[in-house]
Write a protein that holds these residues in place. Structure first.
Motif, PDB file in Angstrom:
ATOM      1  N   ALA A  58     -28.896 -30.509  11.880  1.00 13.90           N
ATOM      2  CA  ALA A  58     -28.104 -30.656  10.548  1.00 13.90           C
ATOM      3  C   ALA A  58     -29.051 -32.288   9.892  1.00 13.90           C
ATOM      4  O   ALA A  58     -29.348 -32.004   8.844  1.00 13.90           O
ATOM      5  N   GLU A  59     -29.176 -33.005  10.737  1.00 12.00           N
ATOM      6  CA  GLU A  59     -29.774 -34.352  10.207  1.00 12.00           C
ATOM      7  C   GLU A  59     -31.264 -34.005   9.794  1.00 12.00           C
ATOM      8  O   GLU A  59     -31.553 -34.691   8.674  1.00 12.00           O
ATOM      9  N   ARG A  60     -32.134 -33.186  10.431  1.00 12.91           N
ATOM     10  CA  ARG A  60     -33.301 -33.008  10.124  1.00 12.91           C
ATOM     11  C   ARG A  60     -33.330 -32.209   8.669  1.00 12.91           C
ATOM     12  O   ARG A  60     -34.033 -32.204   7.867  1.00 12.91           O
ATOM     13  N   LEU A  61     -32.212 -31.218   8.674  1.00  9.15           N
ATOM     14  CA  LEU A  61     -32.181 -30.448   7.570  1.00  9.15           C
ATOM     15  C   LEU A  61     -31.775 -31.321   6.187  1.00  9.15           C
ATOM     16  O   LEU A  61     -32.438 -31.188   5.193  1.00  9.15           O
ATOM     17  N   LEU A  62     -30.924 -32.398   6.524  1.00  9.80           N
ATOM     18  CA  LEU A  62     -30.510 -33.241   5.451  1.00  9.80           C
ATOM     19  C   LEU A  62     -31.925 -34.003   5.007  1.00  9.80           C
ATOM     20  O   LEU A  62     -32.103 -33.991   3.614  1.00  9.80           O
ATOM     21  N   GLU A  63     -32.846 -34.370   5.828  1.00 12.03           N
ATOM     22  CA  GLU A  63     -33.760 -35.083   5.438  1.00 12.03           C
ATOM     23  C   GLU A  63     -34.910 -33.866   4.746  1.00 12.03           C
ATOM     24  O   GLU A  63     -35.357 -34.614   3.509  1.00 12.03           O
ATOM     25  N   PHE A  64     -34.865 -32.757   5.177  1.00 15.99           N
ATOM     26  CA  PHE A  64     -35.717 -32.098   4.268  1.00 15.99           C
ATOM     27  C   PHE A  64     -35.251 -31.875   2.914  1.00 15.99           C
ATOM     28  O   PHE A  64     -35.824 -31.698   1.901  1.00 15.99           O
ATOM     29  N   LEU A  65     -34.007 -31.373   2.847  1.00 18.34           N
ATOM     30  CA  LEU A  65     -33.423 -31.396   1.531  1.00 18.34           C
ATOM     31  C   LEU A  65     -33.663 -32.487   0.469  1.00 18.34           C
ATOM     32  O   LEU A  65     -33.820 -32.221  -0.616  1.00 18.34           O
ATOM     33  N   ARG A  66     -33.482 -33.538   1.200  1.00 19.63           N
ATOM     34  CA  ARG A  66     -33.532 -34.952   0.270  1.00 19.63           C
ATOM     35  C   ARG A  66     -35.095 -34.697  -0.534  1.00 19.63           C
ATOM     36  O   ARG A  66     -35.212 -35.567  -1.701  1.00 19.63           O
ATOM     37  N   GLU A  67     -35.985 -34.640   0.506  1.00 26.91           N
ATOM     38  CA  GLU A  67     -37.453 -34.622   0.011  1.00 26.91           C
ATOM     39  C   GLU A  67     -37.834 -33.136  -0.933  1.00 26.91           C
ATOM     40  O   GLU A  67     -39.104 -33.212  -1.140  1.00 26.91           O
ATOM     41  N   HIS A  68     -36.894 -32.202  -0.934  1.00 25.37           N
ATOM     42  CA  HIS A  68     -37.357 -31.050  -1.482  1.00 25.37           C
ATOM     43  C   HIS A  68     -36.287 -30.528  -2.774  1.00 25.37           C
ATOM     44  O   HIS A  68     -35.903 -29.492  -2.543  1.00 25.37           O
ATOM     45  N   PRO A  69     -36.176 -31.425  -3.784  1.00 28.87           N
ATOM     46  CA  PRO A  69     -35.359 -30.952  -4.690  1.00 28.87           C
ATOM     47  C   PRO A  69     -36.361 -29.587  -5.540  1.00 28.87           C
ATOM     48  O   PRO A  69     -37.445 -29.409  -5.554  1.00 28.87           O
ATOM     49  N   TRP A  75     -33.328 -23.441  12.020  1.00 29.38           N
ATOM     50  CA  TRP A  75     -32.748 -24.920  11.972  1.00 29.38           C
ATOM     51  C   TRP A  75     -32.122 -25.430  13.412  1.00 29.38           C
ATOM     52  O   TRP A  75     -30.974 -26.177  13.293  1.00 29.38           O
ATOM     53  N   VAL A  76     -32.135 -24.414  14.313  1.00 28.72           N
ATOM     54  CA  VAL A  76     -31.580 -24.815  15.623  1.00 28.72           C
ATOM     55  C   VAL A  76     -32.787 -25.288  16.758  1.00 28.72           C
ATOM     56  O   VAL A  76     -32.604 -25.975  17.638  1.00 28.72           O
ATOM     57  N   ASP A  77     -34.022 -24.729  16.586  1.00 30.22           N
ATOM     58  CA  ASP A  77     -35.188 -25.080  17.363  1.00 30.22           C
ATOM     59  C   ASP A  77     -36.418 -25.375  16.539  1.00 30.22           C
ATOM     60  O   ASP A  77     -36.736 -26.760  16.633  1.00 30.22           O
ATOM     61  N   SER A  78     -36.935 -24.820  15.874  1.00 32.63           N
ATOM     62  CA  SER A  78     -38.258 -24.983  14.903  1.00 32.63           C
ATOM     63  C   SER A  78     -38.076 -26.029  13.643  1.00 32.63           C
ATOM     64  O   SER A  78     -39.231 -26.626  13.493  1.00 32.63           O
ATOM     65  N   CYS A  79     -36.934 -25.876  13.189  1.00 34.46           N
ATOM     66  CA  CYS A  79     -36.780 -26.684  11.919  1.00 34.46           C
ATOM     67  C   CYS A  79     -37.773 -26.220  10.955  1.00 34.46           C
ATOM     68  O   CYS A  79     -38.653 -27.295  10.655  1.00 34.46           O
ATOM     69  N   SER A  80     -37.679 -25.053  10.331  1.00 35.89           N
ATOM     70  CA  SER A  80     -38.718 -24.530   9.566  1.00 35.89           C
ATOM     71  C   SER A  80     -38.033 -23.955   8.426  1.00 35.89           C
ATOM     72  O   SER A  80     -37.103 -23.714   8.298  1.00 35.89           O
ATOM     73  N   ALA A  81     -38.690 -23.981   7.369  1.00 37.63           N
ATOM     74  CA  ALA A  81     -38.449 -23.429   6.044  1.00 37.63           C
ATOM     75  C   ALA A  81     -39.678 -22.952   5.136  1.00 37.63           C
ATOM     76  O   ALA A  81     -40.848 -23.483   5.472  1.00 37.63           O
ATOM     77  N   ILE A  82     -39.401 -22.150   3.995  1.00 40.62           N
ATOM     78  CA  ILE A  82     -40.273 -21.857   3.209  1.00 40.62           C
ATOM     79  C   ILE A  82     -39.964 -22.239   1.730  1.00 40.62           C
ATOM     80  O   ILE A  82     -38.785 -22.485   1.414  1.00 40.62           O
ATOM     81  N   VAL A  83     -41.188 -22.840   1.257  1.00 41.41           N
ATOM     82  CA  VAL A  83     -41.115 -23.168  -0.239  1.00 41.41           C
ATOM     83  C   VAL A  83     -42.296 -22.605  -1.049  1.00 41.41           C
ATOM     84  O   VAL A  83     -43.213 -22.369  -0.495  1.00 41.41           O
ATOM     85  N   GLU A  84     -41.608 -22.365  -2.426  1.00 45.41           N
ATOM     86  CA  GLU A  84     -42.544 -21.762  -3.321  1.00 45.41           C
ATOM     87  C   GLU A  84     -43.062 -23.153  -4.254  1.00 45.41           C
ATOM     88  O   GLU A  84     -41.862 -23.666  -4.883  1.00 45.41           O
ATOM     89  N   HIS A  85     -44.164 -23.240  -4.460  1.00 45.39           N
ATOM     90  CA  HIS A  85     -44.640 -24.085  -5.265  1.00 45.39           C
ATOM     91  C   HIS A  85     -44.657 -23.603  -6.738  1.00 45.39           C
ATOM     92  O   HIS A  85     -44.276 -22.529  -6.967  1.00 45.39           O
ATOM     93  N   HIS A  86     -44.652 -24.430  -7.694  1.00 45.75           N
ATOM     94  CA  HIS A  86     -44.580 -23.862  -9.324  1.00 45.75           C
ATOM     95  C   HIS A  86     -45.942 -22.994  -9.527  1.00 45.75           C
ATOM     96  O   HIS A  86     -45.521 -22.285 -10.584  1.00 45.75           O
ATOM     97  N   ASP A  87     -46.780 -23.015  -9.094  1.00 44.11           N
ATOM     98  CA  ASP A  87     -47.963 -21.815  -9.157  1.00 44.11           C
ATOM     99  C   ASP A  87     -47.612 -20.592  -8.358  1.00 44.11           C
ATOM    100  O   ASP A  87     -48.507 -19.543  -8.495  1.00 44.11           O
ATOM    101  N   GLY A  88     -46.338 -20.367  -7.872  1.00 43.62           N
ATOM    102  CA  GLY A  88     -46.205 -19.054  -7.027  1.00 43.62           C
ATOM    103  C   GLY A  88     -46.553 -19.198  -5.430  1.00 43.62           C
ATOM    104  O   GLY A  88     -46.549 -18.316  -4.814  1.00 43.62           O
TER     105      GLY A  88
END
Length: 259
Positions: free
Chosen positions: A21-32, A222-235
């Motif tokens: 959860a701590e790493r997820l919070l870091e990620f969320l803070r930097e990715h509005p 978010w238990v092992d690799s701590c990974s996410a997908i993001v979409e940028h504003h151009d798709g």
């Protein structure tokens, strides 16, 4: 303007010791973002039946998601098999978070993607639940062992991140065949609906890859690799491995590579 257009997360497994959860919070803070999709296994009711571990950081994760929804960010939850109890509430709204059985998301560049957790395409989970539960226990054990290994590597000054669970998957041929079959089954569902691709979770194996003319995307976990997908504003889609503090971009959708 938010840093990214959309954030896709899956397999957070709140309620377990393995949840980072701590790493997820870091990620969320930097990715509005404008939109946040939670694609299954956000809360791990399976593990909580055996024993609940709910840390202050995990509580903050829930509060942060509710706050983002309350402040205008579109937040949609697609339940998975570990939080399947929430499927009884599909079509409803809790604290400005919508619960849906699946979703079709249109990217900024016009491409349309099916959003599903993916357990419905996993024959083990569908037809042999007891095997899936045993596999879940074994996987969580590997993750907990990996925490000790990571601590030892830091103490020894060994740089980089190494995953015992990921190593086991790569070494077991049957596991790799399962992943391949899963990807084919999920992408077939998107093809039958005449969509451009699929974004899912479930197997804890993050990837962006082209399969035929469609794009297969898996959020990881978010238990092992701590990974996410993001979409940028151009798709453009990007796979971010927060555990390694590195990102792997997919700058041209037609040239996506396996991560």
């Amino acid at each position: 303007m938010p840093q990214v257009r959309t954030v896709f997360l899956s397999d957070i497994h709140l309620g377990t010791r393995a949840c980072q959860a701590e790493r997820l919070l870091e990620f969320l803070r930097e990715h509005p973002a404008e939109k946040l999709f939670l694609i299954g296994d956000i809360v791990d009711f399976w593990a909580m039946n055996r024993g609940i571990h709910w840390s202050p950081a995990q509580n903050t994760v829930v509060q942060k998601m509710l706050r983002r929804a309350r402040h205008g960010e579109e937040v949609i939850l697609v339940p998975g098999n570990h939080d399947e109890a929430l499927r009884d509430y599909c079509g409803t709204v809790f604290g400005d978070i919508r619960v849906e059985s699946e979703w079709v998301h249109e990217m900024a560049d016009g491409r349309r993607f099916l959003l599903v957790h993916g357990d419905e395409f996993d024959e083990v989970t569908r037809y042999h639940r007891w095997v899936a539960v045993l596999g879940d226990i074994a996987y969580n054990l590997l993750v907990r062992i990996n925490i000790a290994i990571s601590w030892a590597r830091r103490k020894l000054g060994i740089a980089g991140y190494w995953s015992l669970a990921g190593y086991a998957k790569r070494k077991v041929k049957r596991a790799l065949q399962f992943i391949f079959d899963f990807e084919q089954n999920v992408i077939r569902a998107a093809r039958e609906r005449r969509l451009d691709g699929v974004i899912c979770g479930h197997i804890h194996w993050a990837a962006i890859r082209e399969i035929g003319a469609l794009t297969y995307v898996n959020c990881g976990d978010w238990v092992d690799s701590c990974s996410a997908i993001v979409e940028h504003h151009d798709g453009r889609l990007e796979l971010i491995r927060w555990g390694e503090r590195k990102s792997f971009a997919n700058p041209v959708p037609e040239m996506a590579e396996e991560i």
